[in-house]
Motif scaffolding. Sequence first.
Motif, mmCIF file in Angstrom:
data_model
loop_
_atom_site.group_PDB
_atom_site.id
_atom_site.type_symbol
_atom_site.label_atom_id
_atom_site.label_comp_id
_atom_site.label_asym_id
_atom_site.label_seq_id
_atom_site.Cartn_x
_atom_site.Cartn_y
_atom_site.Cartn_z
ATOM 1 N N ARG A 70 -6.349 12.482 -4.439
ATOM 2 C CA ARG A 70 -6.762 11.168 -4.034
ATOM 3 C C ARG A 70 -7.188 10.422 -5.319
ATOM 4 N N GLN A 71 -7.973 11.013 -6.229
ATOM 5 C CA GLN A 71 -8.295 10.240 -7.451
ATOM 6 C C GLN A 71 -7.082 9.752 -8.077
ATOM 7 N N LYS A 72 -6.329 10.753 -8.321
ATOM 8 C CA LYS A 72 -5.043 10.063 -9.108
ATOM 9 C C LYS A 72 -4.180 8.769 -8.547
ATOM 10 N N ALA A 73 -4.167 9.376 -7.233
ATOM 11 C CA ALA A 73 -3.356 7.954 -6.349
ATOM 12 C C ALA A 73 -4.257 6.742 -6.456
ATOM 13 N N GLN A 74 -5.665 6.631 -6.414
ATOM 14 C CA GLN A 74 -6.372 5.627 -6.608
ATOM 15 C C GLN A 74 -6.323 4.835 -7.925
ATOM 16 N N SER A 75 -6.227 5.792 -8.981
ATOM 17 C CA SER A 75 -5.833 5.273 -10.232
ATOM 18 C C SER A 75 -4.735 4.657 -10.489
ATOM 19 N N LEU A 76 -3.669 4.995 -9.707
ATOM 20 C CA LEU A 76 -2.257 4.462 -9.982
ATOM 21 C C LEU A 76 -1.954 3.202 -9.182
ATOM 22 N N CYS A 77 -3.097 2.910 -8.167
ATOM 23 C CA CYS A 77 -2.915 1.495 -7.461
ATOM 24 C C CYS A 77 -3.237 0.610 -8.130
ATOM 25 N N THR A 78 -2.622 -0.872 -7.798
ATOM 26 C CA THR A 78 -2.545 -2.011 -8.450
ATOM 27 C C THR A 78 -3.703 -2.600 -8.141
ATOM 28 N N TYR A 79 -4.131 -2.801 -6.969
ATOM 29 C CA TYR A 79 -5.518 -3.487 -6.310
ATOM 30 C C TYR A 79 -6.592 -2.623 -6.135
ATOM 31 N N ASP A 80 -7.708 -3.083 -5.981
ATOM 32 C CA ASP A 80 -9.096 -2.337 -5.990
ATOM 33 C C ASP A 80 -9.260 -2.040 -4.455
ATOM 34 N N HIS A 81 -8.928 -2.819 -3.510
ATOM 35 C CA HIS A 81 -9.014 -2.467 -2.055
ATOM 36 C C HIS A 81 -7.789 -1.585 -1.684
ATOM 37 N N VAL A 82 -7.924 -0.343 -1.255
ATOM 38 C CA VAL A 82 -7.151 0.870 -1.195
ATOM 39 C C VAL A 82 -7.019 1.326 0.395
ATOM 40 N N LEU A 83 -6.038 1.186 0.870
ATOM 41 C CA LEU A 83 -5.788 1.988 2.259
ATOM 42 C C LEU A 83 -5.128 3.292 2.120
ATOM 43 N N PHE A 84 -5.408 4.388 2.672
ATOM 44 C CA PHE A 84 -4.489 5.451 2.595
ATOM 45 C C PHE A 84 -4.509 6.081 3.950
ATOM 46 N N ILE A 85 -3.433 6.789 4.131
ATOM 47 C CA ILE A 85 -3.265 7.679 5.520
ATOM 48 C C ILE A 85 -2.460 8.971 5.091
ATOM 49 N N ASP A 86 -2.519 9.828 6.009
ATOM 50 C CA ASP A 86 -1.661 11.018 5.468
ATOM 51 C C ASP A 86 -0.374 10.985 6.029
ATOM 52 N N SER A 87 0.552 11.794 5.491
ATOM 53 C CA SER A 87 1.923 11.685 5.889
ATOM 54 C C SER A 87 2.336 12.157 7.366
ATOM 55 N N ASP A 88 1.315 12.226 8.077
ATOM 56 C CA ASP A 88 1.592 12.638 9.748
ATOM 57 C C ASP A 88 0.706 11.599 10.492
ATOM 58 N N GLU A 89 0.304 10.573 9.935
ATOM 59 C CA GLU A 89 -0.447 9.615 10.599
ATOM 60 C C GLU A 89 -0.005 8.406 11.007
ATOM 61 N N ILE A 90 -0.016 7.969 11.941
ATOM 62 C CA ILE A 90 0.982 6.673 12.145
ATOM 63 C C ILE A 90 0.052 5.382 12.857
ATOM 64 N N MET A 91 0.011 4.507 12.168
ATOM 65 C CA MET A 91 -0.794 3.349 12.546
ATOM 66 C C MET A 91 -0.400 2.673 13.606
ATOM 67 N N SER A 92 -1.012 2.140 14.565
ATOM 68 C CA SER A 92 -0.993 1.437 15.906
ATOM 69 C C SER A 92 -0.749 -0.083 15.492
ATOM 70 N N ASP A 93 -0.078 -0.594 16.238
ATOM 71 C CA ASP A 93 0.179 -2.295 16.082
ATOM 72 C C ASP A 93 -1.165 -2.773 16.086
ATOM 73 N N GLU A 94 -2.203 -2.423 16.934
ATOM 74 C CA GLU A 94 -3.571 -2.967 17.052
ATOM 75 C C GLU A 94 -4.259 -2.723 15.703
ATOM 76 N N LEU A 95 -3.938 -1.401 15.156
ATOM 77 C CA LEU A 95 -4.589 -1.249 13.727
ATOM 78 C C LEU A 95 -4.137 -2.316 12.620
ATOM 79 N N VAL A 96 -2.709 -2.432 12.825
ATOM 80 C CA VAL A 96 -2.185 -3.347 11.817
ATOM 81 C C VAL A 96 -2.865 -4.797 11.884
ATOM 82 N N ALA A 97 -2.811 -5.243 13.202
ATOM 83 C CA ALA A 97 -3.622 -6.574 13.098
ATOM 84 C C ALA A 97 -5.122 -6.250 12.638
#
Length: 263
Positions: A70-97
């Motif tokens: 996770r530290q590696k991934a954060q360092s590779l991100c372009t922006y300072d605010h970071v959202l991360f989910i696992d590869s078996d987690e699905i965001m609901s439409d309500e969460l997107v909004a």
Amino acid sequence: MTGRAVEPLSAYVLTRDSERLLDRVLPPLSRVADEVLVLDSGSRDRTIEIARRHGCRVETSEFKGFSRQRQKAQSLCTYDHVLFIDSDEIMSDELVAEILALKEAGFPADAYTIRRDWFVLGKPVHAFYPVQSPDYPIRILDRRRVDFATSNEVHETASGYRSIQRIEKPLTHLTCATKDEVETKLKLYSSLAAADLRASGRAIPARPLVLGRSLVAFVKWYFGKGAWMDGGVGLRAGVFAARYTYLKYERARLIDQPQHAVP
């Protein structure tokens, strides 16, 4: 007079042989994030192909534990605010909004927890070691203040935030779709926990005490945490907690004896 600019957002997913749900995981991320990074640790299936088809930036890094990944991934991100989910987690439409609204507001808190509803072997559950369902992991953070640098490797925890908010709009966590995946998860997590245990310098209990702790873990998770309400899947969850406890100590006991193996 112009309004405030929308706060840019990076998103990332850690992957390894994660093709099962990736076509469902990535589209909601693309709706909220200004970039989506997939940090892969050696996939041999179609994970990278799927990620690139969805327009993700793909990077690779050897897996040395969840916190370091996770530290590696954060360092590779372009922006300072970071959202991360696992590869078996699905965001609901309500969460997107909800996240789009937070972008408009500029993410006033340092970190955000998100409700996560667990499914094991395709069924909703009340508990699956080490959490009850729903749980509320941090899934959005300001990397200028929040990181995983002091976390252990098996149940990684973000730290450094001064303010935190809870989001009730859910993630659906579709973990362990098959019995083989349950066994794979057990092997990985007990091995990481064993390494953390040895690194801590704590004494490893004698086997009779380990067996007792394993029994306590079963009782705690099957009865105390409510897995008994989940039928056969709940029984498997109780057994998982007991086996994890046992294997954590046995693997730690044998770390310096590579000629032995724990199944």
